[in-house]
Design an enzyme around this catalytic site. Structure first.
Site, PDB file in Angstrom:
ATOM      1  CG  ASP A   1      -1.704   1.255   1.389  1.00 53.44           C
ATOM      2  OD1 ASP A   1      -2.388   1.628   0.424  1.00 53.44           O
ATOM      3  OD2 ASP A   1      -1.636   1.873   2.469  1.00 53.44           O
TER       4      ASP A   1
ATOM      5  CG  ASP B   1      -1.138   2.280   7.063  1.00 55.56           C
ATOM      6  OD1 ASP B   1      -1.632   2.151   5.922  1.00 55.56           O
ATOM      7  OD2 ASP B   1      -1.094   3.370   7.662  1.00 55.56           O
TER       8      ASP B   1
ATOM      9  CG  ASP C   1      -4.069  -1.146   3.480  1.00 51.82           C
ATOM     10  OD1 ASP C   1      -4.362  -0.804   2.330  1.00 51.82           O
ATOM     11  OD2 ASP C   1      -3.356  -0.470   4.229  1.00 51.82           O
TER      12      ASP C   1
END
Length: 355
Positions: free
Chosen positions: A40, A242, A246
């Site tokens: 990400d 995080d 996600d």
């Protein structure tokens, strides 16, 4: 066979000592087999502390900033905090006395929609504007240049009219480039970044990092689907993220890795946690996993060799009950000592080495 668990315990202990929390021995085994790492962007490769770099207000009054700050204060997204801080510092808006928010809806991967003192406020990316049937106009400034600078564009619409365009920058973590380089040195073949930001923004950051692939404009489920596509190609995939957004990708990957300072949800469902959100611990974790697996195989080899020796000695007549027990106990001591060697190893640039 005691050799396997003691190697795993030693490997987990070594990881914890160096800021890597593995939730079980199987996680180390899975990490050692990874050949593709998917990241990400916000809060993972970047610091997660974005700030407004450029802003364009498409109206003369400051009401839009008051409404935007009110709506964004309801969100936990890092970009929302940047909007609120910019409104406070640049437009001198009193954050403690913002207009009341009566209703909010967070739309995953797009933004937030809120009702603020009777005004319909929509804040997010181009996908949110399209969903709200709001025309995208850039005004006097060329926002394409902002995208090429790697800035994330956030649009603020009030009552169906675009009122603010903000270009928000989030600096790369100081150790990101080095960490990615070390992963390649350790044998990771494919590095990918997935983001909800526009493709131009994603391409700018990917070019700086030298990634193999980078895809923007993705919703949380799109990230999970992309990982599943990689898996159908025979890749062993780790995903590093995080945030709550996600979660689908963390679950879909062969190994989910969370940044320690990320959301509680991401940390809870992940398999490995990088404490203090230190991305430089990722190559360290990979090296520890491979060393742990190698140590486990050594212990299995020692155990099998011991059994073979005892069988030969038994049939040849030179091994008896007492000597057999002595050899067996000695082999246990050897595998324990061999496992403890992991705890004595130091890390050099993410690579496990002996003292």
């Amino acid at each position: 066979m005691i050799g396997v668990p003691v190697s795993n315990v030693a490997g987990i202990g070594l990881g914890a000592r160096h800021g890597v929390l593995a939730k079980g021995a199987q996680m180390l085994q899975s990490l050692s087999e990874v050949d593709t790492v998917v990241f990400d962007k916000t809060g993972t490769l970047t610091t997660g502390h974005p700030a407004v770099v450029h802003a364009q207000t498409l109206s003369e009054d400051v009401l839009a900033w008051h409404l935007a700050a009110s709506a964004e204060r309801e969100s936990s997204h890092p970009l929302a905090a940047a909007i609120v801080e910019y409104a406070r510092t640049t437009h001198s808006i009193d954050i403690a006395n913002l207009p009341a928010v009566s209703e909010t809806h967070v739309i995953a991967g797009k933004g937030i929609v809120a009702s603020v003192e009777g005004h319909h406020v929509a804040i997010g990316n181009e996908a949110l504007l399209a969903a709200e049937n709001i025309a995208l106009t850039t005004g006097d400034n060329d926002t394409n240049e902002w995208k090429h600078q790697g800035l994330s564009l956030v649009y603020v619409a009030v009552d169906g009219q675009l009122r603010i365009i903000a270009g928000i920058g989030d600096a790369l973590r100081p150790t990101t480039i080095t960490a990615l380089s070390q992963l390649r040195e350790r044998g990771i073949k494919h590095l990918v970044m997935l983001s909800g930001d526009g493709q131009a923004t994603v391409d700018a950051i990917a070019g700086e990092l030298g990634l193999d692939e980078a895809h923007g404009g993705l919703l949380p489920q799109d990230k999970a689907d992309f990982i599943k596509q990689l898996q159908t190609q025979g890749r062993k995939v780790a995903f590093v993220g995080d945030g709550i957004n996600d979660s689908p990708a963390l679950v879909a990957a062969d190994l989910g890795i969370a940044m320690g300072n990320g959301t509680a949800t991401a940390v809870e469902i992940s398999d490995v946690v990088l404490l203090n959100s230190d991305i430089s611990k990722l190559p360290t974790a990979y090296s520890i996993a491979r060393s742990t697996v190698a140590n486990t195989r050594e212990n299995i080899g020692i155990a099998l060799a011991t059994v073979l020796f005892l069988f030969i000695g038994l049939f040849a007549g030179f091994i008896y009950m007492a000597s057999g027990m002595l050899v067996h106990e000695a082999s246990i001591l050897i595998v324990v000592v061999n496992a403890l060697r992991l705890l004595r190893k130091k890390l050099d640039g993410g690579q496990v080495r002996k003292n």
